[in-house]
Design a protein around this motif. Sequence first.
Motif, PDB file in Angstrom:
ATOM      1  N   PRO A  90      37.011  39.551  42.603  1.00 30.40           N
ATOM      2  CA  PRO A  90      37.274  40.932  43.034  1.00 30.40           C
ATOM      3  C   PRO A  90      36.277  41.372  44.095  1.00 30.40           C
ATOM      4  O   PRO A  90      35.249  41.982  43.797  1.00 30.40           O
ATOM      5  N   SER A  91      36.559  41.082  45.362  1.00 29.88           N
ATOM      6  CA  SER A  91      35.590  41.311  46.442  1.00 29.88           C
ATOM      7  C   SER A  91      35.140  42.766  46.532  1.00 29.88           C
ATOM      8  O   SER A  91      33.997  43.049  46.906  1.00 29.88           O
ATOM      9  N   ALA A  92      36.022  43.707  46.146  1.00 25.92           N
ATOM     10  CA  ALA A  92      35.635  45.118  46.220  1.00 25.92           C
ATOM     11  C   ALA A  92      34.493  45.441  45.266  1.00 25.92           C
ATOM     12  O   ALA A  92      33.746  46.400  45.475  1.00 25.92           O
ATOM     13  N   ARG A  93      34.346  44.641  44.217  1.00 23.54           N
ATOM     14  CA  ARG A  93      33.273  44.869  43.244  1.00 23.54           C
ATOM     15  C   ARG A  93      31.906  44.755  43.908  1.00 23.54           C
ATOM     16  O   ARG A  93      30.946  45.419  43.500  1.00 23.54           O
ATOM     17  N   ASP A 114      31.333  45.290  47.206  1.00 26.90           N
ATOM     18  CA  ASP A 114      31.321  46.409  48.153  1.00 26.90           C
ATOM     19  C   ASP A 114      30.428  46.168  49.370  1.00 26.90           C
ATOM     20  O   ASP A 114      29.434  46.864  49.596  1.00 26.90           O
ATOM     21  N   ASP A 154      37.184  36.374  47.999  1.00 27.37           N
ATOM     22  CA  ASP A 154      38.638  36.338  47.839  1.00 27.37           C
ATOM     23  C   ASP A 154      39.169  34.910  47.773  1.00 27.37           C
ATOM     24  O   ASP A 154      40.163  34.642  47.096  1.00 27.37           O
ATOM     25  N   GLU A 175      43.436  41.603  37.424  1.00 27.92           N
ATOM     26  CA  GLU A 175      43.943  42.627  38.339  1.00 27.92           C
ATOM     27  C   GLU A 175      43.244  43.959  38.088  1.00 27.92           C
ATOM     28  O   GLU A 175      42.868  44.674  39.030  1.00 27.92           O
ATOM     29  N   LYS A 176      43.038  44.294  36.817  1.00 30.66           N
ATOM     30  CA  LYS A 176      42.337  45.531  36.475  1.00 30.66           C
ATOM     31  C   LYS A 176      40.894  45.499  36.979  1.00 30.66           C
ATOM     32  O   LYS A 176      40.323  46.526  37.361  1.00 30.66           O
ATOM     33  N   ALA A 177      40.303  44.294  37.007  1.00 32.44           N
ATOM     34  CA  ALA A 177      38.931  44.140  37.489  1.00 32.44           C
ATOM     35  C   ALA A 177      38.841  44.183  39.010  1.00 32.44           C
ATOM     36  O   ALA A 177      37.737  44.246  39.560  1.00 32.44           O
ATOM     37  N   GLY A 178      39.996  44.133  39.693  1.00 33.23           N
ATOM     38  CA  GLY A 178      39.992  44.245  41.151  1.00 33.23           C
ATOM     39  C   GLY A 178      40.473  43.018  41.893  1.00 33.23           C
ATOM     40  O   GLY A 178      40.472  43.007  43.128  1.00 33.23           O
ATOM     41  N   SER A 188      43.165  40.710  43.532  1.00 39.09           N
ATOM     42  CA  SER A 188      44.488  41.000  44.079  1.00 39.09           C
ATOM     43  C   SER A 188      45.034  39.782  44.809  1.00 39.09           C
ATOM     44  O   SER A 188      44.283  38.890  45.213  1.00 39.09           O
TER      45      SER A 188
END
Length: 536
Positions: free
Chosen positions: A90-93, A95, A85, A525-528, A530
């Motif tokens: 996109p840190s959620a990518r 997981d 971050d 943003e679409k890639a995750g 935020s």
Amino acid sequence: MTKAGVRVFLLAGLVACVQLFVSATPSQAVGQVTAFKQAVAEAAAQDRDLAAFYREYGYQPLWTGSSRKDRRRRAALFDAIAAADDHGLPSARYDADSLLRQLDSVRSPRDRGLAEVALSRAFLSLARDMQTGVLVPARIDSDIKRQVPYRDRKSYLTGFAQSDPAGFFRALPPKTNEYSRLMKEKLRLERVLAQGGWGPKVPADGLKPGQSGAAVVAMRNRLIAMGFLPRSATNSYDTQMLQAVQGFQVAHGLTPDGVAGSGTMAEINRSVSDRLKSIIVAMERERWMNKPKGQRHIMVNLTDFHARIFDNDVVTFETRAVIGKNDSTRRSPEFSDEMDHMVINPTWHVPRSIAVNEYLPQMKRNRNAVGHLKLYDRRGRQVSRSSINFNAYNASNFPYAIKQPPSQRNALGLVKFMFPNKYNIYLHDTPAKNLFEREKRDYSHGCIRLQKPFEFAYTLLAKQENDPKGFFHATLNTGRETRVNMVDPVPVHIQYRTAFTRAKGPVQYRRDVYGRDGRIWDALEKAGVSLRAQQG
């Protein structure tokens, strides 16, 4: 799980699986190794690079062994994911929670093999994103011609296997001062966002020196919050506030007249979130250029309408520029190349698109229109206009080349700077000097016009001529078209940054003149990716 908890878990290792292996008989141990390798081979099979790495690595564990190095590798990976971050990734990518659950549930060699490959997948995704960006530039905008220096995916794994784990991750992001300063600004803006931003917007379309009242107070408070005005209790637009507005205008590419007109007010009222988006996009763009830019290089920032020469990361010359007009056929593209020569007293070879779309219609109406231009047949012979029936031709069958000989009136001025490229973009002089006084300077057909082309030439020639100015003007005075080669070609980077930094002073922000950064943010943003607010 907390970060401290993750650390304890990772350093402890895969306890259940390791105990299972230690208590096994020799034949059981061989079977467990075989089961692990089979699971790795199976899980990696659909990814050519992963499969090749593990085949060459003998299907040994990179992450899930019990050695100290394995534990350090796991810890370094999860630390890097936790820091994603900070880089606007996109840190959620990646997981981390899912990976931790998978590690926690390992109960067999097969489970361990599947977890092993899952960690490598996350690693590959994170490593490439951190080094060369999340997005593919050309998919966002066809005018972003940037050649991203992608690294072979398998080399990430082989390099990591041979490296200090934490050091490997530290080496991935760009090592430029620009990237470091952008990240510093990102973290600062996140703290500002957590504190509520810069306060209420100024409830006025514009303000002038001498005014007072609630709107002036609101502007005062925003300028203080943004760091352009010392703490003050004034409620009037006084000299100190005028100077603060000028400072703000300089930092935002606006005419520094000290008057908060509609354009300046719109920028003053921009939110912290808007600026944070620009910073994150700039970091992504810097990752797209994650290779040496050249000890000496030329940087054109389209949004800033300036061209600069850098030597050892220091600006040694800068000049205002005019860029391509904001329409679908004229916008200046983004790319990098090498300037290998300049042409003094250039001939303008009119691009065919301009010849048939702009000049042919004029010559149909009046054969003597644009009389400063000459026509040539396919054999290079000049053709008299009186012999041409212009109405017999259209954009597809017009057989003539159009050129403008060297002169003071030449559309390219008296010098052009060439870095041969398939987009036919270069830097050049222009007789239209009045355009440089405008704040927003998008008027060209795509090439970059320079306000101080002679001085630009002197700076470049200084590396190879004892008297660069004398050499330039002696050549110019011949009136003949002359090519002058660069002894050392100079990298040219045409870029687009709505946020950029300087060694000293506030971060610079510019308007999104072509709308490109808005499209990049939407894709991020679409890639995750935020926005986040962080307590200091």
